[in-house]
Design an enzyme around this catalytic site. Structure first.
Site, mmCIF file in Angstrom:
data_model
loop_
_atom_site.group_PDB
_atom_site.id
_atom_site.type_symbol
_atom_site.label_atom_id
_atom_site.label_comp_id
_atom_site.label_asym_id
_atom_site.label_seq_id
_atom_site.Cartn_x
_atom_site.Cartn_y
_atom_site.Cartn_z
ATOM 1 N N CYS A 298 0.824 -1.208 0.000
ATOM 2 C CA CYS A 298 0.000 0.000 0.000
ATOM 3 C C CYS A 298 0.858 1.259 0.000
ATOM 4 O O CYS A 298 0.667 2.154 -0.808
ATOM 5 C CB CYS A 298 -0.944 -0.009 1.202
ATOM 6 N N CYS B 53 -1.566 1.682 -3.069
ATOM 7 C CA CYS B 53 -2.549 2.764 -2.880
ATOM 8 C C CYS B 53 -1.945 4.162 -2.804
ATOM 9 O O CYS B 53 -2.450 5.088 -3.438
ATOM 10 C CB CYS B 53 -3.335 2.559 -1.585
ATOM 11 N N LYS C 72 -0.100 5.330 -6.008
ATOM 12 C CA LYS C 72 -1.153 5.369 -7.034
ATOM 13 C C LYS C 72 -2.003 6.636 -6.900
ATOM 14 O O LYS C 72 -2.239 7.362 -7.858
ATOM 15 C CB LYS C 72 -2.003 4.098 -6.902
ATOM 16 N N TYR D 120 -9.210 -3.391 -11.127
ATOM 17 C CA TYR D 120 -8.818 -2.176 -10.402
ATOM 18 C C TYR D 120 -7.516 -1.587 -10.960
ATOM 19 O O TYR D 120 -7.443 -0.421 -11.307
ATOM 20 C CB TYR D 120 -8.530 -2.513 -8.936
ATOM 21 N N GLU E 255 -7.115 1.828 -13.193
ATOM 22 C CA GLU E 255 -6.559 3.013 -12.520
ATOM 23 C C GLU E 255 -5.350 3.536 -13.289
ATOM 24 O O GLU E 255 -5.218 4.745 -13.518
ATOM 25 C CB GLU E 255 -6.197 2.686 -11.068
ATOM 26 N N HIS F 123 -26.929 21.807 -0.551
ATOM 27 C CA HIS F 123 -27.083 22.323 -1.904
ATOM 28 C C HIS F 123 -26.139 23.493 -2.158
ATOM 29 O O HIS F 123 -25.979 24.339 -1.284
ATOM 30 C CB HIS F 123 -28.541 22.785 -2.090
ATOM 31 N N GLU G 71 -25.969 15.490 -2.986
ATOM 32 C CA GLU G 71 -27.349 15.711 -2.529
ATOM 33 C C GLU G 71 -28.328 14.813 -3.280
ATOM 34 O O GLU G 71 -29.413 14.499 -2.798
ATOM 35 C CB GLU G 71 -27.760 17.180 -2.663
#
Ligand code: NDP
Length: 458
Positions: free
Chosen positions: A43, A48, A51, A181, A185, A439, A444
């Site tokens: 990682c 991760c 990346k 994945y 990516e 908003h 939302e």
């Protein structure tokens, strides 16, 4: 006097191992951790973290393009320097790795920078100096490594995600095998950084197992960003040619590339570890067999994270490692909950998903209601950029419970983290409806989707 040199011997200083070691030591256990590569694991070092840094780098392209619509003039074309990105990334991961080391030192965990091999249910050999350490418990947290499948002739000319971060230069033409994945990516990152990207895969669409709507939505968005796809085709041959690496696909097409990345999954890192000497059973693919409490078939040996090949995600490894240390040394009767794990794919646009896909829900529930919204986000209005946000809520039509949420769009990863909390609490569609909107935001939409798009009854 104890019969053991240490209470806990952790093999592998990645996300799961480091967390488990630190927590165990915090309870007063004598802990030793061995790492043969760099502290931090996949990682931090080549997964991760780097990346995501590269994802950020790639997204400036969109910012520059959008700026004009908001009144900016960028007087000179922005220039990108791959080497500078690689160097900055290296600094950051070195700093992070140091932080992990500090954490272990601070917790009084003994760090051994060496490969370690299991010699028996309570024995570990330190390869560098030959020492045999007797441990009350052993934790296997060795993670995984990329697999190069299928093995077409010339595969030695290809690279994996281990090498791609440190390429000497940005490839002008990048070929990628795999629509999961990692393949996607990197396709998204390199296409934005300026490479011509071609992705091939054996399936007829990307991201097997994801909801159909986001599979289609992301495929189209990546194609729009310039990624070329070859579906139902894999390389039959890689060969060096004067004009670059020539890849022949099983559909007889040819692709020329400067680099070819194979991203066909990862395999658990157990080969040669000696686990059989401790009586630890492995699955066919080499994964350590564990139960819900990270116990292997050997009572003194445990395993967490990717080496068990269950939910191969950093936060899962961390939670499993932490929970195990709490159980073994903190006297806590707890287990790690693997239900409704939120996850993100850091393409551009991003995906954030939690819970069941529509297909899986329809197989398991009698009545499934679908709420779906697709819209152009406000940030893409003045820029004139083609960008779509997709949101999908899957609801049990009998109980109103939300079964799954799938989002494609800017910061979908951030959104799904928060939605994950609501899912953990058993959120219903009525709860979403009763939540006041913020908003103007994209998220939302999750609390304003009033009209059911479809109802499926079994
Ligand atoms: P994935 O399992 O996600 O994707 C593998 C790809 O390779 C799929 O397209 C698959 O095809 C294909 N493939 C597998 N076997 C073969 C074969 N024999 N021949 C041809 N094609 C094949 O793996 P990745 O390598 O992309 O990533 C590994 C894991 O790492 C992920 O599953 C995930 O757990 C983790 N990860 C998570 C990230 C995140 O959370 N953002 C980022 C990166 C990795 P098919 O669809 O047909 O099976």
């Amino acid at each position: 006097m104890s019969d053991f040199d240490v209470d806990f011997f952790v093999i592998g200083a990645g996300s799961g191992g480091v967390r488990s070691a630190r927590i165990a030591a915090g309870y007063g256990a004598r802990v030793m951790i061995a790492e043969e590569f760099r502290i931090g694991g996949t990682c931090v070092i080549r997964g991760c973290v780097p990346k995501k840094l590269y994802v950020y780098a790639s997204r400036f392209v969109d910012e520059f393009a959008d700026a004009a619509g908001f009144g900016w003039t960028i007087s000179q074309p922005p220039q990108f320097d791959w080497r500078r990105l690689v160097e900055s990334k290296e600094k950051e991961i070195t700093w992070l790795s140091g932080l992990y080391r500090k954490g272990l030192d601070g917790a009084k965990v003994e760090i051994v920078e060496s490969r370690a091999l299991v010699e028996g249910p309570n024995e570990v050999r330190i390869v560098n100096d030959g020492r045999l350490v007797r441990a009350k418990y052993i934790l296997v947290a060795t993670g995984g490594e990329p697999t190069k499948l299928p093995n077409a002739p010339g595969i030695e000319h290809t690279i994996t995600s281990n090498e791609i971060f440190d390429l000497p230069e940005l490839p002008k033409r990048l070929f990628i095998l795999g629509g999961g994945y990692i393949g996607l990516e990197f396709a998204s990152v390199f296409a934005r950084l300026g490479s011509e990207v071609t992705v091939a895969m054996r399936a007829d669409n990307i991201l097997r197992g994801f909801d159909e709507d986001v599979r289609v939505g992301l495929r189209d968005a990546l194609a729009h960003a310039g990624v070329k796809f070859h579906f139902s085709a894999v390389p039959a041959l890689y060969e060096k040619a004067p004009e670059g690496l020539r890849i022949t696909l099983t559909d007889s097409s040819h692709i020329l590339a400067d680099q070819a990345l194979v991203a066909t999954g990862r395999r658990p890192h157990t080969s040669g570890l000696g686990l059989e000497k401790a009586g630890v059973e492995l699955r066919e693919n080499g994964a350590v067999k564990v139960d819900a409490l990270s116990r292997t078939s050997a009572p003194s040996v445990f395993a967490v994270g990717d080496v068990t090949d269950m939910d191969n995600l950093t936060p899962v490894a961390i939670r499993e490692g932490h929970t195990l240390a709490d159980r073994l040394f903190g006297g806590k009767d707890i287990s790690c909950d693997h239900e409704n794990i939120p996850t993100a794919v850091f393409t551009t646009p991003e995906l954030g998903v939690v819970g069941l896909t529509e297909q899986a829900a329809r197989e398991r529930f009698d009545i499934v209601d679908i709420y779906r919204a697709s819209f152009r986000p406000m940030r893409a209005t003045l820029s004139g950029r083609e960008e779509k946000v997709l949101m999908k809520i899957i609801v049990d039509g009998k109980t109103d419970k939300v079964l799954g949420i799938h989002i494609m769009g800017h910061e979908a990863g951030e959104m799904i983290q928060l939605i994950g909390i609501a899912m953990k609490m058993g959120v219903t569609k009525a709860d979403l409806d009763a939540t006041m909107a913020v908003h103007p935001t994209a998220s939302e939409e999750l609390v304003t989707m009033r009209t059911r798009t479809a109802r499926h009854e079994r």
